[in-house]
Write a protein that holds these residues in place. Structure first.
Motif, PDB file in Angstrom:
ATOM      1  N   GLU A 133      43.616   2.514  66.805  1.00  0.00           N
ATOM      2  CA  GLU A 133      42.040   2.266  66.423  1.00  0.00           C
ATOM      3  C   GLU A 133      42.110   0.967  65.287  1.00  0.00           C
ATOM      4  OE1 GLU A 133      38.103   4.463  64.300  1.00  0.00           O
ATOM      5  OE2 GLU A 133      40.076   5.142  63.736  1.00  0.00           O
ATOM      6  N   TRP A 134      41.568  -0.117  65.438  1.00  0.00           N
ATOM      7  CA  TRP A 134      41.383  -1.312  64.631  1.00  0.00           C
ATOM      8  C   TRP A 134      40.709  -0.834  63.431  1.00  0.00           C
ATOM      9  CZ3 TRP A 134      37.502  -4.018  62.545  1.00  0.00           C
ATOM     10  CH2 TRP A 134      37.721  -5.396  62.105  1.00  0.00           C
ATOM     11  N   VAL A 135      41.250  -1.076  62.208  1.00  0.00           N
ATOM     12  CA  VAL A 135      40.691  -0.648  61.140  1.00  0.00           C
ATOM     13  C   VAL A 135      40.137  -1.898  60.361  1.00  0.00           C
ATOM     14  CG1 VAL A 135      40.932   0.493  58.881  1.00  0.00           C
ATOM     15  CG2 VAL A 135      42.192   1.204  60.834  1.00  0.00           C
ATOM     16  N   ALA A 136      40.625  -2.794  59.976  1.00  0.00           N
ATOM     17  CA  ALA A 136      39.985  -3.786  59.151  1.00  0.00           C
ATOM     18  C   ALA A 136      40.713  -5.171  59.225  1.00  0.00           C
ATOM     19  CB  ALA A 136      40.301  -3.327  57.644  1.00  0.00           C
ATOM     20  N   ASN A 137      40.208  -6.147  59.014  1.00  0.00           N
ATOM     21  CA  ASN A 137      41.010  -7.634  59.008  1.00  0.00           C
ATOM     22  C   ASN A 137      40.606  -8.337  57.678  1.00  0.00           C
ATOM     23  OD1 ASN A 137      38.723  -8.673  59.988  1.00  0.00           O
ATOM     24  ND2 ASN A 137      39.944  -9.730  61.772  1.00  0.00           N
ATOM     25  N   ILE A 138      41.364  -9.369  57.430  1.00  0.00           N
ATOM     26  CA  ILE A 138      41.180 -10.255  56.372  1.00  0.00           C
ATOM     27  C   ILE A 138      41.660 -11.764  56.742  1.00  0.00           C
ATOM     28  CG2 ILE A 138      43.416  -9.747  55.213  1.00  0.00           C
ATOM     29  CD1 ILE A 138      41.891  -9.974  52.602  1.00  0.00           C
ATOM     30  N   ASN A 139      40.973 -12.527  56.349  1.00  0.00           N
ATOM     31  CA  ASN A 139      41.307 -13.992  56.676  1.00  0.00           C
ATOM     32  C   ASN A 139      42.262 -14.582  55.698  1.00  0.00           C
ATOM     33  OD1 ASN A 139      39.742 -14.498  54.575  1.00  0.00           O
ATOM     34  ND2 ASN A 139      38.853 -16.318  55.431  1.00  0.00           N
ATOM     35  N   ALA A 140      42.776 -15.788  56.094  1.00  0.00           N
ATOM     36  CA  ALA A 140      43.930 -16.235  55.508  1.00  0.00           C
ATOM     37  C   ALA A 140      43.745 -16.483  54.016  1.00  0.00           C
ATOM     38  CB  ALA A 140      44.218 -17.761  56.164  1.00  0.00           C
ATOM     39  N   ASP A 141      42.769 -16.809  53.479  1.00  0.00           N
ATOM     40  CA  ASP A 141      42.373 -17.059  52.037  1.00  0.00           C
ATOM     41  C   ASP A 141      41.967 -15.782  51.302  1.00  0.00           C
ATOM     42  OD1 ASP A 141      39.570 -19.487  52.303  1.00  0.00           O
ATOM     43  OD2 ASP A 141      39.662 -17.211  52.603  1.00  0.00           O
ATOM     44  N   GLY A 142      41.499 -14.717  52.131  1.00  0.00           N
ATOM     45  CA  GLY A 142      41.161 -13.655  51.535  1.00  0.00           C
ATOM     46  C   GLY A 142      39.582 -13.493  51.354  1.00  0.00           C
ATOM     47  N   SER A 143      38.950 -14.710  52.006  1.00  0.00           N
ATOM     48  CA  SER A 143      37.483 -14.770  51.575  1.00  0.00           C
ATOM     49  C   SER A 143      36.524 -14.164  52.693  1.00  0.00           C
ATOM     50  CB  SER A 143      37.095 -16.117  51.518  1.00  0.00           C
ATOM     51  OG  SER A 143      37.181 -16.818  52.926  1.00  0.00           O
ATOM     52  N   GLU A 144      37.047 -13.517  53.657  1.00  0.00           N
ATOM     53  CA  GLU A 144      36.423 -12.823  54.698  1.00  0.00           C
ATOM     54  C   GLU A 144      36.975 -11.575  55.064  1.00  0.00           C
ATOM     55  OE1 GLU A 144      35.281 -14.967  58.266  1.00  0.00           O
ATOM     56  OE2 GLU A 144      34.903 -13.450  59.419  1.00  0.00           O
ATOM     57  N   LYS A 145      36.578 -10.396  55.097  1.00  0.00           N
ATOM     58  CA  LYS A 145      36.958  -8.998  55.272  1.00  0.00           C
ATOM     59  C   LYS A 145      36.003  -8.476  56.260  1.00  0.00           C
ATOM     60  CE  LYS A 145      38.867  -9.224  50.565  1.00  0.00           C
ATOM     61  NZ  LYS A 145      38.670  -8.526  49.201  1.00  0.00           N
ATOM     62  N   ASN A 146      36.685  -7.653  57.242  1.00  0.00           N
ATOM     63  CA  ASN A 146      35.857  -6.800  58.363  1.00  0.00           C
ATOM     64  C   ASN A 146      36.147  -5.429  58.286  1.00  0.00           C
ATOM     65  OD1 ASN A 146      33.904  -9.066  59.401  1.00  0.00           O
ATOM     66  ND2 ASN A 146      36.146  -9.963  59.302  1.00  0.00           N
ATOM     67  N   TYR A 147      35.599  -4.525  58.591  1.00  0.00           N
ATOM     68  CA  TYR A 147      35.842  -3.148  58.765  1.00  0.00           C
ATOM     69  C   TYR A 147      35.062  -2.384  59.946  1.00  0.00           C
ATOM     70  CZ  TYR A 147      37.113  -4.212  53.793  1.00  0.00           C
ATOM     71  OH  TYR A 147      37.702  -4.508  52.701  1.00  0.00           O
ATOM     72  N   VAL A 148      35.990  -1.269  60.467  1.00  0.00           N
ATOM     73  CA  VAL A 148      35.229  -0.721  61.338  1.00  0.00           C
ATOM     74  C   VAL A 148      34.241   0.331  60.550  1.00  0.00           C
ATOM     75  CG1 VAL A 148      37.019   1.338  60.923  1.00  0.00           C
ATOM     76  CG2 VAL A 148      35.837   1.136  63.242  1.00  0.00           C
ATOM     77  N   ALA A 149      33.395   0.660  61.299  1.00  0.00           N
ATOM     78  CA  ALA A 149      32.115   1.405  60.701  1.00  0.00           C
ATOM     79  C   ALA A 149      32.693   2.659  60.074  1.00  0.00           C
ATOM     80  CB  ALA A 149      30.974   1.811  61.578  1.00  0.00           C
ATOM     81  N   SER A 150      33.518   3.388  60.512  1.00  0.00           N
ATOM     82  CA  SER A 150      34.024   4.760  59.921  1.00  0.00           C
ATOM     83  C   SER A 150      34.495   4.586  58.600  1.00  0.00           C
ATOM     84  CB  SER A 150      34.695   5.398  60.671  1.00  0.00           C
ATOM     85  OG  SER A 150      35.928   4.635  61.147  1.00  0.00           O
ATOM     86  N   VAL A 151      35.014   3.482  58.343  1.00  0.00           N
ATOM     87  CA  VAL A 151      35.595   3.181  56.747  1.00  0.00           C
ATOM     88  C   VAL A 151      35.025   2.401  55.874  1.00  0.00           C
ATOM     89  CG1 VAL A 151      37.975   3.603  58.071  1.00  0.00           C
ATOM     90  CG2 VAL A 151      37.180   1.355  57.194  1.00  0.00           C
ATOM     91  N   LYS A 152      33.988   1.677  56.370  1.00  0.00           N
ATOM     92  CA  LYS A 152      33.149   0.559  55.605  1.00  0.00           C
ATOM     93  C   LYS A 152      32.584   1.548  54.321  1.00  0.00           C
ATOM     94  CE  LYS A 152      31.126  -2.252  58.118  1.00  0.00           C
ATOM     95  NZ  LYS A 152      30.321  -3.189  59.023  1.00  0.00           N
ATOM     96  N   GLY A 153      32.716   0.908  53.321  1.00  0.00           N
ATOM     97  CA  GLY A 153      32.489   1.550  52.032  1.00  0.00           C
ATOM     98  C   GLY A 153      33.355   2.551  51.341  1.00  0.00           C
ATOM     99  N   ARG A 154      34.335   2.652  52.028  1.00  0.00           N
ATOM    100  CA  ARG A 154      35.411   3.485  51.400  1.00  0.00           C
ATOM    101  C   ARG A 154      36.872   2.923  51.234  1.00  0.00           C
ATOM    102  NH1 ARG A 154      37.053   7.861  54.193  1.00  0.00           N
ATOM    103  NH2 ARG A 154      36.844   7.040  56.291  1.00  0.00           N
ATOM    104  N   PHE A 155      37.011   2.004  52.271  1.00  0.00           N
ATOM    105  CA  PHE A 155      38.431   1.293  52.349  1.00  0.00           C
ATOM    106  C   PHE A 155      38.143  -0.357  52.037  1.00  0.00           C
ATOM    107  CE2 PHE A 155      40.840   3.808  55.974  1.00  0.00           C
ATOM    108  CZ  PHE A 155      40.419   5.044  55.079  1.00  0.00           C
ATOM    109  N   SER A 156      39.006  -0.624  51.384  1.00  0.00           N
ATOM    110  CA  SER A 156      39.016  -2.201  51.080  1.00  0.00           C
ATOM    111  C   SER A 156      40.483  -2.755  51.249  1.00  0.00           C
ATOM    112  CB  SER A 156      38.776  -2.288  49.533  1.00  0.00           C
ATOM    113  OG  SER A 156      38.696  -3.836  49.290  1.00  0.00           O
ATOM    114  N   ILE A 157      40.238  -4.029  52.075  1.00  0.00           N
ATOM    115  CA  ILE A 157      41.468  -4.630  52.479  1.00  0.00           C
ATOM    116  C   ILE A 157      41.696  -6.117  51.553  1.00  0.00           C
ATOM    117  CG2 ILE A 157      40.356  -6.152  54.180  1.00  0.00           C
ATOM    118  CD1 ILE A 157      42.786  -6.025  55.897  1.00  0.00           C
ATOM    119  N   SER A 158      42.738  -6.144  51.053  1.00  0.00           N
ATOM    120  CA  SER A 158      43.238  -7.426  50.211  1.00  0.00           C
ATOM    121  C   SER A 158      44.501  -7.796  50.378  1.00  0.00           C
ATOM    122  CB  SER A 158      42.994  -6.779  48.784  1.00  0.00           C
ATOM    123  OG  SER A 158      44.026  -6.118  48.393  1.00  0.00           O
TER     124      SER A 158
END
Lengths: 119, 107
Positions: free
Chosen positions: A46-71
């Motif tokens: 299950e794909w959870v989250a990703n982040i772009n090369a400079d950290g300015s764009e972050k995406n999450y699967v719906a089930s973790v949005k608001g609870r998980f943070s990628i950095s």
């Protein structure tokens, strides 16, 4: 040689928090998008989250949005996943992976770190 | 969210036989489909990206075909080390970059 090594997985109670880390080596970390993927016991990937090369764009699967943070910390070649308000269904092996390009397939993966959410 | 359905769930074959694994998308993913191999206790491994492009180091016995909604991973002549679970993944519609449910290949 490209290496990704995850750490931080452990047993945590429901509602608890945890930080996963992934240390990268063998490539220019700051040039790549990075991803977290998980596998619950007996289930598929299950794909959870990703982040772009400079950290300015972050995406999450719906089930973790608001609870998980990628950095990411490019000075330490590290990727992180901060997990809060953990639930039983967050129990899984968590893999760090490098994306070939933005929103592309993942060409290198770590061996994973196990998160168990249980009282 | 695009749903990927893989079939069969399990494939039991002998060394040297040909394996054909299917991945069907709920809507077109064009050619933005990848295949991974995952063995227990190991990191997943990228086999093919954009349907048919082999990742570095992947043996030629692995090939992919398809476009739109129907895709196939073929292992031309199975080796014992090909026992694994195989997943497809789409990258046309995100987030999330969804995976299929997997096909277990037993040799």
């Amino acid at each position: 040689e490209v290496l990704l090594v995850e750490s931080g997985g452990t047993l945590v109670q429901p509602g608890g928090s945890l930080r996963l880390s992934c240390v990268a080596s063998g490539f220019t970390f700051s040039n790549f998008w990075m991803t977290w993927v998980r596998q619950a016991p007996g289930k598929g990937l299950e794909w959870v989250a990703n982040i772009n090369a400079d950290g300015s764009e972050k995406n999450y699967v719906a089930s973790v949005k608001g609870r998980f943070s990628i950095s990411r910390d490019d000075t330490a070649n590290s990727l992180h996943l901060d997990m809060t308000n953990l639930r039983d269904d967050d129990t899984a092996m968590y893999y760090c992976a490098r994306e070939r390009a933005a929103y592309d397939s993942s060409d290198y993966w770590g061996r994973g770190t196990l998160v168990t959410v249980s009282s | 969210e695009i749903v990927l359905t893989q079939s069969p769930a399990t494939l039991s074959l002998s060394p040297g036989e040909r394996a054909t694994l299917s991945c069907r998308a709920s809507q077109s993913v064009n050619t933005y489909l990848a295949w991974y191999q995952h063995k227990p206790g190991q990191a997943p491994r990228l086999l093919l990206y954009d349907v048919s492009n082999r990742a570095p180091g992947v043996p030629a016995r692995f090939s992919g075909s398809g476009s739109g909604i129907d895709f196939t991973l073929t292992i031309s002549s199975l080796e014992p080390e090909d026992s694994a679970i195989y997943y497809c993944q789409q990258r046309i519609d995100w987030p999330p970059l969804t995976f299929g449910g997997g096909t277990k290949v037993e040799i």
